[in-house]
Structure formats: C-alpha cells, structure tokens
Design an enzyme around this catalytic site. Sequence first.
Site, mmCIF file in Angstrom:
data_model
loop_
_atom_site.group_PDB
_atom_site.id
_atom_site.type_symbol
_atom_site.label_atom_id
_atom_site.label_comp_id
_atom_site.label_asym_id
_atom_site.label_seq_id
_atom_site.Cartn_x
_atom_site.Cartn_y
_atom_site.Cartn_z
ATOM 1 C CB CYS A 117 14.143 20.459 35.567
ATOM 2 S SG CYS A 117 15.693 19.596 35.965
ATOM 3 C CG HIS A 257 14.473 24.245 36.901
ATOM 4 N ND1 HIS A 257 14.442 23.312 38.437
ATOM 5 C CD2 HIS A 257 15.426 23.730 36.512
ATOM 6 C CE1 HIS A 257 15.360 22.478 38.250
ATOM 7 N NE2 HIS A 257 16.074 22.562 37.058
ATOM 8 C CG ASN A 287 18.703 20.973 39.364
ATOM 9 O OD1 ASN A 287 17.417 20.747 39.555
ATOM 10 N ND2 ASN A 287 19.350 21.080 38.236
HETATM 11 O O1 UT7 Z 1 18.230 21.379 35.453
HETATM 12 C C1 UT7 Z 1 17.972 20.576 34.277
HETATM 13 C C2 UT7 Z 1 18.783 21.326 33.370
HETATM 14 N N1 UT7 Z 1 20.156 21.283 33.497
HETATM 15 C C3 UT7 Z 1 20.661 22.294 33.356
HETATM 16 O O2 UT7 Z 1 19.903 23.542 33.253
HETATM 17 C C4 UT7 Z 1 22.278 22.381 33.733
HETATM 18 C C5 UT7 Z 1 22.824 23.127 32.453
HETATM 19 N N2 UT7 Z 1 24.285 23.291 32.390
HETATM 20 C C6 UT7 Z 1 25.066 23.759 33.394
HETATM 21 O O3 UT7 Z 1 24.516 24.460 34.296
HETATM 22 C C7 UT7 Z 1 26.456 24.020 33.259
HETATM 23 O O4 UT7 Z 1 26.718 23.514 31.837
HETATM 24 C C8 UT7 Z 1 27.303 23.331 34.247
HETATM 25 C C9 UT7 Z 1 27.289 23.785 35.377
HETATM 26 C C10 UT7 Z 1 27.017 21.730 34.151
HETATM 27 C C11 UT7 Z 1 28.793 23.304 33.705
HETATM 28 O O5 UT7 Z 1 29.393 24.727 33.584
HETATM 29 P P1 UT7 Z 1 30.023 25.020 32.254
HETATM 30 O O6 UT7 Z 1 30.357 26.502 32.395
HETATM 31 O O7 UT7 Z 1 29.148 24.713 31.120
HETATM 32 O O8 UT7 Z 1 31.148 24.279 32.259
HETATM 33 P P2 UT7 Z 1 32.100 23.499 31.164
HETATM 34 O O9 UT7 Z 1 31.273 21.995 31.007
HETATM 35 O O10 UT7 Z 1 31.919 24.269 29.741
HETATM 36 O O11 UT7 Z 1 33.395 23.323 31.574
HETATM 37 C C12 UT7 Z 1 34.281 24.433 31.892
HETATM 38 C C13 UT7 Z 1 35.699 24.033 32.213
HETATM 39 C C14 UT7 Z 1 36.210 22.815 31.580
HETATM 40 O O12 UT7 Z 1 37.645 23.271 31.643
HETATM 41 P P3 UT7 Z 1 38.397 23.548 30.604
HETATM 42 O O13 UT7 Z 1 38.325 22.686 29.423
HETATM 43 O O14 UT7 Z 1 37.905 25.084 30.194
HETATM 44 O O15 UT7 Z 1 39.966 23.404 30.960
HETATM 45 C C15 UT7 Z 1 35.845 21.647 32.599
HETATM 46 O O16 UT7 Z 1 36.801 20.739 32.374
HETATM 47 O O17 UT7 Z 1 35.362 23.754 33.758
HETATM 48 C C16 UT7 Z 1 36.016 22.366 33.754
HETATM 49 N N3 UT7 Z 1 35.143 21.792 34.850
HETATM 50 C C17 UT7 Z 1 35.035 21.743 36.154
HETATM 51 N N4 UT7 Z 1 36.039 22.108 36.965
HETATM 52 C C18 UT7 Z 1 35.918 22.040 38.404
HETATM 53 C C19 UT7 Z 1 33.699 20.999 34.526
HETATM 54 N N5 UT7 Z 1 33.213 20.551 35.671
HETATM 55 C C20 UT7 Z 1 33.864 20.831 36.634
HETATM 56 C C21 UT7 Z 1 33.887 20.763 37.958
HETATM 57 N N6 UT7 Z 1 34.774 21.409 38.654
HETATM 58 N N7 UT7 Z 1 32.982 20.341 38.585
#
Ligand code: UT7
Length: 330
Positions: A117, A257, A287
């Site tokens: 990225c 980005h 992205n």
């Molecule tokens: O561009 C290159 C670099 N990449 C980035 O900069 C991306 C960086 N990471 C992110 O943007 C975020 O970590 C994500 C958008 C990928 C995920 O968001 P998050 O706030 O970190 O979510 P999480 O993985 O901590 O998950 C939170 C909750 C979980 O449920 P519980 O355990 O709290 O019940 C997940 O199971 O959300 C759940 N979850 C989802 N729910 C609905 C994870 N993915 C999804 C989804 N839809 N797609």
Amino acid sequence: MSTPLRASITAVGGYVPETKLTNFDLEKMVDTNDEWIKSRTGISERRILKEPGKASSDMAVKAIEEILRKKHLDPMEIDCIICATVTPDMVFPSTANIIGDKLGAKNAFGFDLGAACSGFLFALTTGSNFIETGRYKKIIVVGVDKMSSIIDYTDRATCIIFGDGAGAVLLEPTTDGLGIQDSILKSDGSGRDYLHIKAGGSLKPASVETVMAKEHYAFQDGQPVFKFAVKGMADVSAELLEKHNLTGDDIAWLVPHQANLRIIDATANRMGLPMEKVMINIQKYGNTTAATIPLCLWEWETKLNKGDNLILAAFGGGFTWGATWLKWAY
Ligand code: UT7
C-alpha cells in the site's frame, strides 16, 4: 542561490473498472453487513475488474493514456515507467514492461516496485530521484492493483476492504521551487506475518495443496495491522512536518492511503488538520492498495492550486510506510 532541480507532477490520470461490488452484495456472500463495514472502515462499495483476460496492466494503460491525451504526449517521449503493484500480470516479466509494450512506449525502460500500500509513495520518490539526476525528463509513475485477483471472497476479514483501480502521474523536471520536496520512507520486515500471501513465492511454490488451502489469497490479521498503521502513518506524517517546520496551517491537502477511515482520521488529527483538508474517496473505491493515492490526486486535480502544499501518506504490508511533501505545480 540557484533553485535545485526537482521533479514535479505535471499531469494525473486514473481508471476504475465499471463493475461495483457494494456492501449489500457482500452481505449475500459472507457473514457481514453494510452497517458494520461502513462504521469500521468507511467503505460502501468498491470496483472490480470483471472482464476475462484483463489484468493490472490494462487498468494502468487506461490511466496513463489519459495523461498522454491531456499533455498531447507521444508515448515515445516517455523515458521510464515505474509500476507500483502487488498484483503484477505475471510473476515476471514486470508489469511495467507489459504496460510499455501496450502503450508503444518503446524508448522507456521500466520496472515494478513492490511496497504494497506504500508502493506509490516509494515509486514516486524513486522516480523523483531519477529526475533529480538531470538524466530523465519524463517519467510515468503508476500505482495499480487488481486486488480482486488475490482476494478470497469467502473471507470477510479481507473481501470487504479491497478493490481494483489504477492511478498514474507524469513527473517532469522543474527549477521553480515547486514539485516533490522531501519524503520519509520506512520498512519493517518483521510485520510480514500480519499481511501477506503465503504461497506462490520461492518460499512456498504454488501446488495443488497450497491452492486447496487457499494460500494463494491475501491474508490479513486486521487488528495488529490497524494498530501499526494508525501509529505509523500519523508518526511519519508528523515527523515530515516537524523536519520542515511546517504545521497543519501550511498544508492545503492531506492525501492519505485509503485503508480505513479511522486510520485517516487519526493521521489528520495528529497533523492538526480539519477533515475538509483531507482527500477521502474510500467510500467509493475501498482499498485499491498502490492506486489509492494517485486516484485521490486524479479526483481532486481540478481543486488543486499551483503552490499548494500536499502531504501524501501511506502504510501497508511489509510493513512499509512513509510520507511525501510536495508543492503542486499547476
Ligand atoms: O492497506 C494496508 C494496510 N491494511 C490496513 O491498514 C487495514 C487495517 N485493519 C483494519 O482496517 C481493521 O482491522 C479491519 C477493518 C480489517 C477490521 O476491523 P476491526 O475493528 O479491527 O475488527 P476486528 O477484527 O477487531 O473484529 C471486531 C468484531 C469481531 O467480533 P467480536 O469478536 O467482537 O464478536 C469480528 O468477528 O467484528 C467481527 N467482524 C466482522 N463482522 C462483520 C470481523 N470482520 C467482520 C465483518 N463483518 N466483515
């Protein structure tokens, strides 16, 4: 004192495929919902290159052709093509070579640059350094990714984020004080565990087993990447401002980005910039990896004024991250 030779961006081109993949489409494919995706990432839809037989090079060519049209430029005038991508048409030859052939840029040498990225920023800085030697007059820097080619559309951790697109700029020499002023670029390979493709490289060549295990798709452990990204992008942008005694008031636009709206917010905050000065189109394109920053420049081109201070900032797989300060040249 004479003004140093610098590289300035003198034209921008962009391309996104027509096919849209909305959050509502994704709701039918994986266990997710529009509300979650919007509130956690800021994304509503992304573009997907659907046509069979089309690859990253085809999107890049479309973006570059826009530049050639705008500048009435013959492809034979291009000295060099630098292509930032993690989704090359093939492992080799480089996509830049294929782009050169499709454009008819027979005088250009070219190569690909892989910094995920942050690829566009790394490529822009590389191209700018070539111009500063005085040996090259016209360099194309293109950021392109067909992320749909490496995404598992049953994995909700990645399929909601990524999209396809291409953005390109033309770099030309200038001595008027405008153009690319400075970059700070950083890498930390220990971050490779959190964002990578496991198989298909020399470590683990592709096999029936790796494909069955879906190891040819992008893997992301989102939370650690998020934490590093928030800190990395905000820190390096602040470091660049401090290095040049700039404050948020001096900056016309932050061009971040587009990975997650929350990462963008944190970076703008740290720089003391109101959101009106931040380019954001993540809601439409998601992205697009190496294409996000040039696609923002493409969309905002008509709103930019000569002399505007822009900070371009990125964070990505690797880890790689960085920031570039430039003065808009037209
Ligand atoms: O561009 C290159 C670099 N990449 C980035 O900069 C991306 C960086 N990471 C992110 O943007 C975020 O970590 C994500 C958008 C990928 C995920 O968001 P998050 O706030 O970190 O979510 P999480 O993985 O901590 O998950 C939170 C909750 C979980 O449920 P519980 O355990 O709290 O019940 C997940 O199971 O959300 C759940 N979850 C989802 N729910 C609905 C994870 N993915 C999804 C989804 N839809 N797609």
